[in-house]
Design an enzyme around this catalytic site. Structure first.
Site: not given
Ligand code: UD1
Ligand code: CA
Length: 459
Positions: A14, A19, A77
């Site tokens: 989601a 970027r 979501q």
């Molecule tokens: C997350 C992890 C972090 C890990 C990293 C690895 C958490 C809080 N943190 O951080 O520990 O080292 O990934 O890459 O989990 N997504 C959704 N809905 C949301 C938020 C995210 O679907 O509301 C999905 C994103 O599309 C992505 C994944 O979840 O595929 C990770 O989200 P991202 O925002 O990249 O997480 P990080 O902050 O990088």
């Protein structure tokens, strides 16, 4: 509990991917010609899960229309409030006895083998976390362990203190846990952290608190867990993926002029002793027989290239069959439905579409052959054109065995050239050319005797 018979897979997809600076949702950007999410789905499907769920948000309609195949359960979501919140959207659909595996839609190269190892560790008293040690762990959640090296919690980069930032073991985000337990922990998540998000990673400390041991396993290489956030990272992972495919090819007995200059966007099946020169691109399903040689800068998609064929540089070949020991190029274009029986010579600036070219027939220069059934042993002269289109409909041309066309002939379809017939140079053929005869439409050559070239007027 272990094994995959009770497996539900939830793929988080989601995130906005801002970027990428793109109108295309991030998970639809292609790696090796296939959307990122398709790579994850392919690895996931090999585990034969009971449920395969994708949590989507940004560009959801677009994602669903590209990816949907009926086997995926989609959950929206609406607002991206964190990874924990994302999993919350999917979890009501999942029975308590399931093992839930969390994957990311933007981490495309995760391998099935790594996931099998991870899932194996899930029991009534254990959950499984995929971690990796990185030279530069900046930006990732860190794995906090106690004195006995047992995992205690995950702390996000933005929430970590200086000591925790030194930890080089990071959370890949991929984990597996029993659904019932996951549900109870998700219900307790709070967003009182640096990003104001519901972190999935907070369940780790909750698990430990409930006496569930958090066991870790690792991918076979870093790239397996590399996430895509920018076009730079996408290009980097593409090069890694292509290099790995090149190495696999070489191990199968293929010589590559430069393993860094080949791109395979799909499935390439190969025989032995093949040579591929620099900058060749393969798309879709392509097979190459034994001893095939491919020259520089060719683009070959969804085609079968049989044993002993030589493709010279600069050819574009799409949905074609190139039969044994044919020679094609340089600068040839084989369009969909070009079927070469074998032993053919197809030369420069020749386009062939929807045509059967019999054994040993040659089309060497500057020619268009469309909608044609050509026998064997035919020789097509330079500049021969099949006029297959009357402006409304396409018509076929039949050229029987051993026929020969002179240079600059136009064959106006529907038309037939009989066996062994010869067509004179410059002929516009509108009626059947009988077998064995010479047919020409050009006027008899004549000479105007005593004719003088005009001279410039002197004023
Ligand atoms: C997350 C992890 C972090 C890990 C990293 C690895 C958490 C809080 N943190 O951080 O520990 O080292 O990934 O890459 O989990 N997504 C959704 N809905 C949301 C938020 C995210 O679907 O509301 C999905 C994103 O599309 C992505 C994944 O979840 O595929 C990770 O989200 P991202 O925002 O990249 O997480 P990080 O902050 O990088
Ligand atoms: Ca990320």
């Amino acid at each position: 509990m272990s094994g995959t018979s009770h497996l539900s897979i939830v793929i988080l997809a989601a995130g906005q991917g801002s970027r990428m600076k793109s109108a295309l949702p991030k998970v639809l950007h292609p790696l090796a010609g296939k959307p990122l999410l398709q790579h994850v789905l392919a690895s996931a499907r090999q585990l034969s899960p009971k449920e395969l769920m994708v949590v989507y948000g940004h560009g959801g309609d677009q994602v669903r229309s590209v990816i949907d195949d009926g086997s995926i359960l989609w959950t929206e979501q609406k607002e991206q409030k964190g990874t924990g919140h994302a999993v919350q959207q999917a979890i009501p659909e999942i029975g308590d006895d399931r093992c839930v595996l969390i994957l990311y839609g933007d981490v495309p190269l995760i391998s099935t083998a790594t996931l099998v190892e991870l899932i194996k560790q899930v029991t009534e008293t254990q959950m499984a976390l995929l971690t990796v040690h990185l030279e530069n762990p900046t930006g990732y959640g860190r794995i906090v362990r106690d004195n006995h090296s047992k995992v205690q919690s995950i702390v996000e980069d933005k929430d970590a203190n200086d000591g925790q930032r030194e930890i080089d073991e990071i959370n890949t985000g991929i984990l597996a846990v029993q659904a019932g337990k996951l549900k109870s922990w998700l219900g307790q998540l709070k967003n009182n952290n640096a990003q104001g998000e519901y972190y999935l990673t907070d369940i780790i400390a909750m698990a430990v608190n409930d006496g569930i041991e958090v066991v870790t396993s690792h991918p076979s290489c870093e790239e397996e867990v590399m996430g895509i956030n920018s076009r730079g990272q996408l290009a980097e992972l593409e090069r890694f993926y292509q290099r790995r495919q090149a190495e696999k090819l070489m191990a199968e007995g293929v010589s590559l002029a430069d393993p860094n200059r080949i791109d395979i966007r799909g499935k390439l099946t190969v025989g032995r002793d093949i040579f591929i020169d620099a900058n060749v691109i393969f798309e879709g399903e392509v097979s190459l027989g034994d001893n095939v040689r491919i020259g520089a800068n060719c683009h070959i998609s969804n085609s079968k290239i049989e044993a002993g064929v030589e493709i010279l540089p600069m050819c574009v070949i799409e949905n074609a069959l190139v039969g044994k020991a044919a020679r094609v190029g340089p600068f040839s274009r084989l369009r969909p439905g070009a079927n070469l029986a074998g032993g053919n010579h197809i030369g420069n600036f020749v386009e062939i579409k929807n045509s059967n070219i019999g054994q040993g027939s040659k089309v060497n220069h500057l020619t268009y052959i469309g909608d044609t059934d050509m026998g064997s042993g035919v020789n097509i002269g330079a500049g021969t054109i099949t006029a297959n289109y009357d402006g409304a409909n396409k018509h076929r041309t039949i050229i029987e065995d051993n026929a020969s066309t002179g240079s600059n002939s136009v064959l106006v379809a529907p038309i037939k050239i009989g066996r062994g017939a010869t067509i004179g140079a410059g002929t516009v053929l509108r009626k059947e050319a009988p077998a064995g005869e010479l047919t020409l439409s050009v006027v008899k050559q004549k000479t105007i005797e005593g004719w003088k070239r005009p001279t410039k007027n002197r004023t």
